[in-house]
Design a protein around this motif. Structure first.
Motif, short mmCIF file in Angstrom:
data_model
loop_
_atom_site.label_atom_id
_atom_site.label_comp_id
_atom_site.label_asym_id
_atom_site.label_seq_id
_atom_site.Cartn_x
_atom_site.Cartn_y
_atom_site.Cartn_z
N GLY A 255 0.79 -1.22 0.00
CA GLY A 255 0.00 0.00 0.00
C GLY A 255 0.82 1.27 0.00
N THR A 256 2.06 1.20 -0.41
CA THR A 256 2.94 2.38 -0.41
C THR A 256 3.25 2.81 -1.84
OG1 THR A 256 4.96 1.05 -0.36
CG2 THR A 256 3.98 1.61 1.76
N LEU A 257 3.75 4.06 -1.95
CA LEU A 257 4.14 4.60 -3.25
C LEU A 257 5.59 5.05 -3.20
CD1 LEU A 257 0.99 6.78 -4.04
CD2 LEU A 257 1.76 4.80 -5.37
N VAL A 317 1.37 8.21 -9.95
CA VAL A 317 0.29 8.92 -9.25
C VAL A 317 0.70 10.34 -8.95
CG1 VAL A 317 -1.06 8.98 -7.11
CG2 VAL A 317 -0.64 6.79 -8.26
N VAL A 318 -0.24 11.26 -9.13
CA VAL A 318 -0.09 12.64 -8.67
C VAL A 318 -1.18 12.86 -7.63
CG1 VAL A 318 -0.11 15.07 -9.32
CG2 VAL A 318 0.73 13.36 -10.95
N PRO A 325 -1.66 7.10 0.40
CA PRO A 325 -1.25 6.19 -0.68
C PRO A 325 -1.95 4.84 -0.63
CG PRO A 325 0.67 7.30 0.20
CD PRO A 325 -0.49 7.67 1.10
N ALA A 326 -2.21 4.33 0.57
CA ALA A 326 -2.86 3.02 0.68
C ALA A 326 -4.26 3.05 0.08
CB ALA A 326 -2.93 2.59 2.14
N ASP A 327 -4.94 4.20 0.17
CA ASP A 327 -6.29 4.31 -0.38
C ASP A 327 -6.28 4.45 -1.89
OD1 ASP A 327 -7.38 4.14 2.15
OD2 ASP A 327 -7.47 6.31 2.43
N ILE A 328 -5.11 4.62 -2.45
CA ILE A 328 -4.94 4.64 -3.91
C ILE A 328 -4.50 3.27 -4.41
CG2 ILE A 328 -3.65 5.70 -5.81
CD1 ILE A 328 -3.26 8.15 -3.91
N VAL A 329 -3.49 2.72 -3.77
CA VAL A 329 -2.87 1.49 -4.27
C VAL A 329 -3.74 0.26 -4.04
CG1 VAL A 329 -0.85 0.00 -4.11
CG2 VAL A 329 -0.58 2.48 -3.96
N ARG A 339 0.71 -2.19 -12.02
CA ARG A 339 1.93 -1.50 -12.45
C ARG A 339 1.98 -0.04 -11.99
NH1 ARG A 339 3.53 -3.35 -18.49
NH2 ARG A 339 5.16 -1.84 -17.98
N ILE A 340 1.67 0.18 -10.73
CA ILE A 340 1.84 1.51 -10.15
C ILE A 340 3.30 1.62 -9.70
CG2 ILE A 340 1.12 3.13 -8.38
CD1 ILE A 340 -1.61 1.87 -8.41
N VAL A 341 4.09 2.39 -10.44
CA VAL A 341 5.53 2.41 -10.20
C VAL A 341 5.95 3.47 -9.19
CG1 VAL A 341 6.06 1.46 -12.47
CG2 VAL A 341 5.94 3.94 -12.18
N GLY A 342 5.05 4.39 -8.86
CA GLY A 342 5.41 5.39 -7.87
C GLY A 342 4.53 6.62 -7.98
N GLU A 343 4.99 7.69 -7.33
CA GLU A 343 4.26 8.95 -7.33
C GLU A 343 5.23 10.10 -7.57
OE1 GLU A 343 2.85 10.61 -3.68
OE2 GLU A 343 4.15 9.32 -2.46
N LEU A 344 4.67 11.21 -8.02
CA LEU A 344 5.45 12.42 -8.21
C LEU A 344 5.80 13.00 -6.85
CD1 LEU A 344 6.60 14.78 -9.89
CD2 LEU A 344 4.28 15.74 -9.94
N ALA A 345 7.08 12.92 -6.49
CA ALA A 345 7.53 13.44 -5.19
C ALA A 345 7.29 14.94 -5.14
CB ALA A 345 9.01 13.13 -4.98
N GLY A 346 6.64 15.39 -4.06
CA GLY A 346 6.36 16.81 -3.93
C GLY A 346 5.13 17.27 -4.66
N GLY A 347 4.47 16.37 -5.35
CA GLY A 347 3.23 16.71 -6.04
C GLY A 347 3.42 17.71 -7.16
N LEU A 348 2.33 18.36 -7.54
CA LEU A 348 2.37 19.28 -8.67
C LEU A 348 3.31 20.46 -8.42
CD1 LEU A 348 1.04 19.47 -11.50
CD2 LEU A 348 -0.53 21.14 -10.50
N ASP A 349 3.48 20.85 -7.16
CA ASP A 349 4.40 21.95 -6.85
C ASP A 349 5.81 21.63 -7.33
OD1 ASP A 349 2.38 23.41 -5.73
OD2 ASP A 349 2.90 22.91 -3.65
N ALA A 350 6.23 20.37 -7.17
CA ALA A 350 7.57 19.97 -7.61
C ALA A 350 7.68 20.02 -9.12
CB ALA A 350 7.89 18.57 -7.09
#
Length: 479
Positions: A255-257, A317-318, A325-329, A339-350
């Motif tokens: 359940g992690t990203l 994921v953004v 994250p668990a509620d997404i994965v 095939r969820i490989v990860g998320e954008l660190a810092g979100g859209l601000d990054a």
């Protein structure tokens, strides 16, 4: 809930899938779980709250709408899996034939062959001594209806519908006080009707279920098939995965990203990954990564992810920091999106801080919408559209949009659904296909009507179900 014979059954409802799984208290601190999903968080929470250890797990059929948690429970809890022998499952389980009984230590479980939703479908009758207490009916008899028989293809639909007729009559012959514990309920695409009731009794269904009032097989078949709408494409592949047995997961890590820098996300996007933006609609519309898929995190998130995104593509994921994250994965894993490989660190601000491009989509409230001024595309299910839509609104179900987006000539378009989430998903798909000058309508057709005292088009007077393109050649192709 407590049945008339004091057998204790606890329903665990998944609002997103529209399904219920059940914990049957065996009276000695152990439990039987029926039709659990791969996301077992709610099941474990309820078991802990009731002080129960999961000793058995039963599947009524090879589920098409979610991956079963039976293999995971066998691995994690040592639970014995009970299922139809006709399912030919490829993992350790106790295969049951019609009439086979399982001693649950005071309670008795009897397998009843009830094909129709699937070939190998079984219902599980629970008895306390000689008295039937209740029956887990899975996708056979459900509250107010019966589950759809068309999941194995058009060549099998008629045969399965006729099998469903016989199965419902078999269940209807049980004592009237027998509790009915179905898996599919309101919100399920397995043809459950709307309504708050998730459980029933045989007597109540005999009095209220319109399908049980039909004594003639052909009339039953016509009524059942006439009620069917569309269903997600992933329904066609999950049954076989459930036959083979879903992979056992590391539940601590699943359940992690993984955090990915903006540069890596940009590279993955260029390589064909799907960027899934789970933020609320208004935030997505205000600023988002061009080409990303809007799928706001809510109960129905995973259903639409599986319907419009390819399971063969990597997913990034953004999200907002307050979205777990668990509620997404976990919901994604429920429907086989692995095939969820990860998320954008810092979100859209990054992303913006890195100087990368962003896009925006106009938002209209339903009362602001003037259907005479631009094309209106309604992406709800056909039944919703026919129940009431704006005059002149074109229609294309969200689930079919990816395959038919080419039918729409680019033009100023307002996309609407019931609230706004599906509309935003559709607008993001159109944007990815090169459409511009789009607007997402927040609110639905009834909101539009109520705001101005205006009439909706309904029923037989509805507009043709087309994509609403202004190009006559495209309109003809859509017909």
């Amino acid at each position: 809930m407590v049945t008339p014979t004091e057998v204790r059954v606890h329903a665990v409802v998944d609002e997103g899938l529209g399904n219920s799984s059940y914990l049957l208290d065996l009276g000695d601190g152990a439990a039987l779980v029926v039709d659990p999903p791969r996301d077992l968080r709610a099941v474990h929470t309820r078991a802990r709250a009731e002080g129960l250890r999961i000793r058995f797990v039963a599947d009524t059929h090879l589920h098409a709408d979610f991956l079963s948690g039976a293999v995971q429970l066998a691995h994690d809890e040592g639970a014995t899996v009970l299922a139809s022998a006709a399912g030919a499952r490829r993992f350790p389980h106790r295969g049951l034939h019609d009439g086979d009984e399982v001693d649950l230590g005071g309670l008795r479980l009897t397998a009843l062959a009830t094909p129709g939703h699937t070939d190998e479908h079984v219902s599980f009758l629970v008895s306390d001594g000689a008295a039937p207490a209740g029956v887990f009916t899975g996708g056979s008899l459900i509250v107010g209806s019966a589950a759809r028989p068309d999941l194995l293809g058009p060549n099998r639909t008629d045969d399965l519908a006729r099998a469903q007729f016989a199965s419902l009559r078999r269940l209807a012959a049980l004592p009237a006080a027998t509790a009915v514990w179905p898996t599919h309920g309101a919100g399920s695409f397995c043809s459950a009707p709307p309504g708050a009731q998730r459980t029933s009794t045989i007597g109540r269904e005999l009095a209220t279920n319109p399908l049980l009032r039909l004594d003639e097989e052909q009339g039953f078949v016509e009524a059942l098939l006439g009620s069917l709408g569309s269903y997600p494409d992933y329904f066609r592949r999950l049954g076989e995965i459930n036959r083979q047995g879903p992979a056992v997961l590391d539940t601590e890590r699943a359940g992690t990203l993984t955090a990915l820098p903006a540069s890596a996300v940009r590279r993955l996007r260029a390589e064909g990954a799907t960027l899934v933006d789970v933020r609320p609609v208004v935030e997505y519309a205000a600023a988002h990564i061009p080409g990303s898929l809007s799928d706001a995190l809510r109960a129905q998130f995973a259903t639409w992810l599986g319907w419009v995104a390819s399971p063969d593509n990597d997913i990034v994921v953004v999200r907002n920091p307050d979205q777990d994250p668990a509620d997404i994965v976990w919901p994604a894993l429920d429907i086989g999106m692995e095939r969820i490989v990860g998320e954008l660190a810092g979100g859209l601000d990054a992303w913006t801080a890195a100087g990368y491009d962003i896009a925006a989509t106009r938002v209209l409230r339903s009362e602001q919408l003037d259907p005479a001024g631009l094309r209106v595309l309604d992406v709800r299910q056909s039944s919703e559209y026919l129940a009431g839509h704006l005059p002149g609104a074109g229609h294309l179900e969200l689930g079919s949009l990816t395959g038919r987006v080419g039918e729409l000539v680019p033009a100023p378009t307002a996309v609407m659904c019931g609230h706004g989430e599906r509309a935003a998903t559709a607008a993001s798909l159109l944007e990815s296909a090169g459409h511009r000058d789009l607007a997402v309508v927040v609110g639905g057709a009834q909101d539009w009507a109520d705001a101005g005292g205006r009439a909706l088009v309904t029923g037989a007077d509805a507009e043709p179900v087309t994509a609403g393109s202004p190009d006559p050649a495209t309109e003809e192709a859509a017909r």
